[in-house]
Design an enzyme around this catalytic site. Structure first.
Site, PDB file in Angstrom:
ATOM      1  N   ASN A  13       7.226 -29.352 -32.920  1.00 43.23           N
ATOM      2  CA  ASN A  13       6.593 -29.369 -31.558  1.00 43.23           C
ATOM      3  C   ASN A  13       7.098 -28.129 -30.561  1.00 43.23           C
ATOM      4  O   ASN A  13       8.415 -28.173 -30.273  1.00 43.23           O
ATOM      5  CB  ASN A  13       6.814 -30.612 -30.806  1.00 43.23           C
ATOM      6  CG  ASN A  13       6.332 -30.479 -29.283  1.00 43.23           C
ATOM      7  OD1 ASN A  13       5.611 -29.644 -28.991  1.00 43.23           O
ATOM      8  ND2 ASN A  13       6.716 -31.452 -28.407  1.00 43.23           N
ATOM      9  N   LYS A  15       6.490 -27.011 -28.025  1.00 43.00           N
ATOM     10  CA  LYS A  15       6.418 -27.008 -26.523  1.00 43.00           C
ATOM     11  C   LYS A  15       6.237 -25.784 -25.605  1.00 43.00           C
ATOM     12  O   LYS A  15       5.159 -25.105 -26.241  1.00 43.00           O
ATOM     13  CB  LYS A  15       7.987 -27.552 -25.903  1.00 43.00           C
ATOM     14  CG  LYS A  15       8.324 -28.651 -26.818  1.00 43.00           C
ATOM     15  CD  LYS A  15       9.395 -29.305 -26.129  1.00 43.00           C
ATOM     16  CE  LYS A  15      10.463 -30.456 -27.107  1.00 43.00           C
ATOM     17  NZ  LYS A  15      11.109 -31.201 -26.226  1.00 43.00           N
ATOM     18  N   HIS A 100       3.160 -37.685 -25.560  1.00 42.98           N
ATOM     19  CA  HIS A 100       4.544 -37.201 -25.935  1.00 42.98           C
ATOM     20  C   HIS A 100       5.253 -37.380 -24.528  1.00 42.98           C
ATOM     21  O   HIS A 100       4.688 -37.680 -23.399  1.00 42.98           O
ATOM     22  CB  HIS A 100       4.731 -35.619 -25.935  1.00 42.98           C
ATOM     23  CG  HIS A 100       5.959 -35.239 -26.147  1.00 42.98           C
ATOM     24  ND1 HIS A 100       6.821 -34.812 -25.402  1.00 42.98           N
ATOM     25  CD2 HIS A 100       6.761 -34.778 -27.535  1.00 42.98           C
ATOM     26  CE1 HIS A 100       8.089 -34.569 -25.898  1.00 42.98           C
ATOM     27  NE2 HIS A 100       7.882 -34.536 -27.197  1.00 42.98           N
ATOM     28  N   GLU A 102       7.089 -35.939 -22.459  1.00 44.88           N
ATOM     29  CA  GLU A 102       7.142 -34.910 -21.324  1.00 44.88           C
ATOM     30  C   GLU A 102       5.913 -35.119 -20.807  1.00 44.88           C
ATOM     31  O   GLU A 102       5.875 -34.551 -19.340  1.00 44.88           O
ATOM     32  CB  GLU A 102       7.494 -33.865 -21.804  1.00 44.88           C
ATOM     33  CG  GLU A 102       9.005 -33.552 -22.359  1.00 44.88           C
ATOM     34  CD  GLU A 102       9.271 -32.499 -23.534  1.00 44.88           C
ATOM     35  OE1 GLU A 102       8.452 -31.622 -23.736  1.00 44.88           O
ATOM     36  OE2 GLU A 102      10.228 -32.665 -24.181  1.00 44.88           O
ATOM     37  N   GLU A 172      10.191 -41.724 -30.197  1.00 41.66           N
ATOM     38  CA  GLU A 172      10.801 -40.640 -29.775  1.00 41.66           C
ATOM     39  C   GLU A 172      11.697 -41.023 -28.566  1.00 41.66           C
ATOM     40  O   GLU A 172      11.129 -41.393 -27.281  1.00 41.66           O
ATOM     41  CB  GLU A 172      10.070 -39.521 -29.299  1.00 41.66           C
ATOM     42  CG  GLU A 172       9.225 -38.677 -30.629  1.00 41.66           C
ATOM     43  CD  GLU A 172       9.155 -37.374 -30.165  1.00 41.66           C
ATOM     44  OE1 GLU A 172       9.709 -36.380 -30.992  1.00 41.66           O
ATOM     45  OE2 GLU A 172       8.421 -37.108 -29.162  1.00 41.66           O
ATOM     46  N   GLY A 178      15.698 -33.176 -26.817  1.00 39.62           N
ATOM     47  CA  GLY A 178      16.246 -32.056 -26.346  1.00 39.62           C
ATOM     48  C   GLY A 178      17.606 -32.373 -25.670  1.00 39.62           C
ATOM     49  O   GLY A 178      18.107 -31.383 -24.705  1.00 39.62           O
ATOM     50  N   SER A 222      16.509 -34.627 -30.992  1.00 42.37           N
ATOM     51  CA  SER A 222      17.436 -34.007 -31.402  1.00 42.37           C
ATOM     52  C   SER A 222      17.705 -33.924 -33.041  1.00 42.37           C
ATOM     53  O   SER A 222      18.602 -34.045 -33.729  1.00 42.37           O
ATOM     54  CB  SER A 222      18.635 -34.364 -30.671  1.00 42.37           C
ATOM     55  OG  SER A 222      18.358 -33.926 -29.500  1.00 42.37           O
ATOM     56  N   GLY A 243      11.598 -31.047 -32.017  1.00 44.86           N
ATOM     57  CA  GLY A 243      11.377 -30.024 -31.022  1.00 44.86           C
ATOM     58  C   GLY A 243      12.180 -28.715 -31.179  1.00 44.86           C
ATOM     59  O   GLY A 243      11.701 -27.623 -31.912  1.00 44.86           O
ATOM     60  N   GLY A 244      13.598 -28.577 -30.407  1.00 43.42           N
ATOM     61  CA  GLY A 244      14.407 -27.532 -30.712  1.00 43.42           C
ATOM     62  C   GLY A 244      14.590 -26.785 -32.014  1.00 43.42           C
ATOM     63  O   GLY A 244      14.540 -25.538 -32.221  1.00 43.42           O
TER      64      GLY A 244
HETATM   65  C1  PEP Z   1      10.159 -33.358 -29.418  1.00 43.35           C
HETATM   66  O1  PEP Z   1       9.647 -32.504 -28.564  1.00 43.35           O
HETATM   67  O2  PEP Z   1       9.337 -34.245 -29.556  1.00 43.35           O
HETATM   68  C2  PEP Z   1      11.530 -33.498 -29.573  1.00 43.35           C
HETATM   69  C3  PEP Z   1      11.917 -34.528 -30.418  1.00 43.35           C
HETATM   70  O3  PEP Z   1      12.325 -32.552 -29.086  1.00 43.35           O
HETATM   71  P1  PEP Z   1      13.951 -32.143 -29.894  1.00 43.35           P
HETATM   72  O4  PEP Z   1      14.051 -32.157 -31.150  1.00 43.35           O
HETATM   73  O5  PEP Z   1      14.306 -30.801 -29.226  1.00 43.35           O
HETATM   74  O6  PEP Z   1      14.759 -33.420 -29.161  1.00 43.35           O
END
Ligand code: PEP
Length: 269
Positions: A13, A15, A100, A102, A172, A178, A222, A243-244
């Site tokens: 993802n 973002k 999600h 966010e 999640e 994040g 993460s 994500g990251g």
């Molecule tokens: C996400 O955006 O769904 C996510 C899990 O981000 P991160 O891996 O950065 O925690």
């Protein structure tokens, strides 16, 4: 031991990151990294809307799949700023993130809107990745199980077992997204198993095998190359929503390789 029959998925993802040039370069590096490889997990990239077409052009005819981070549930109409399921299909999108955290936190997504979007995605043949998870406050107040059960139950309202063939769920925990704080693998597995049991409760039928047993459940929060192996060893966890660590090929490709190794180990058993 994760059920070898369930698809294994590594999804990125992105973002609100990457302009078209950056997105193209990253998608090319990922496609190159998996080219010719066997026993791959399903790899899905979720770029921002402005780069969906660009990434779609890169991944067409590769083993990398295209996703979108959100959609509206209407087919078309006066909904300024929104994108519909037919519009996603028109640019080659196959997967869509729904709910999600966010979107829930910052854009008013609710369990009810998640349900509408899920129904719309399934109606149009998009493969939904429904995201659920508790906040830090909810975890600290021992509400994790209740929150996750409620989110899953609400998302699945009014659906039939036959609708679920392409469903993917991502657990999640909001406090792990994040933040660099990963949910302990065994605890993530416990909640993934709870999600599976909740799906089975919603669609309990004496005639058919429990439907939840065939639905891939991912962990997100993460995930990094240093955490993925232990996560993929868990019995109820079928991959990762990242994500990251999906923003560079150097971090994302090792996650795919770990899943590939896991698939190869499961095949041998
Ligand atoms: C996400 O955006 O769904 C996510 C899990 O981000 P991160 O891996 O950065 O925690």
């Amino acid at each position: 031991m994760s059920n070898p029959k369930r698809s294994k998925i590594i999804a990125g993802n992105w973002k609100m990151h990457k302009n078209r040039g950056e997105a193209k370069a990253l998608a090319e590096a990922i496609a190159k990294g998996v080219k010719g490889e066997k026993d791959l997990p399903i790899v899905v990239l979720f770029p921002p809307f402005t780069a969906v077409s660009t990434v779609g052009d890169v991944v067409k005819d590769t083993s990398v799949n295209l996703g979108a981070q959100n959609m509206d549930h209407h087919d078309s109409g006066a909904f300024t700023g929104e994108v519909s399921p037919p519009m996603l299909l028109d640019v080659g999108v196959e997967y869509v993130l729904i709910g999600h955290s966010e979107r829930r936190q910052f854009f008013g997504e609710t369990n009810a809107s998640v349900n509408l979007k899920l129904k719309a995605a399934l109606k149009h043949g998009l493969k939904p990745v429904v995201c659920v998870g508790e906040s830090l406050d909810e975890r600290e107040n021992n509400l994790t199980d209740a929150v996750v059960r409620r989110q899953v139950g609400a998302a699945l309202a009014d659906l039939e077992v036959t609708d679920l063939k392409t469903l993917v769920v991502a657990y999640e925990p909001v406090w792990a997204i994040g933040t660099g704080k990963t949910c302990e693998a065994t605890e993530a597995n416990r909640v993934c198993a709870l999600i599976r049991a909740t799906i089975n409760d919603v669609f309990r039928s004496e005639e058919s095998a429990p439907v939840g047993d065939s639905i891939p459940i991912l962990y997100g929060g993460s995930v990094k190359p240093s955490t993925i192996d232990e996560q993929l060893e868990q019995s109820d966890l079928d991959g990762a929503l990242v994500g990251g660590a999906s923003l560079t090929a150097d971090e994302f490709l090792p996650l795919i390789k770990s899943a590939q190794k896991r698939i190869q180990a499961l095949v041998k058993v």
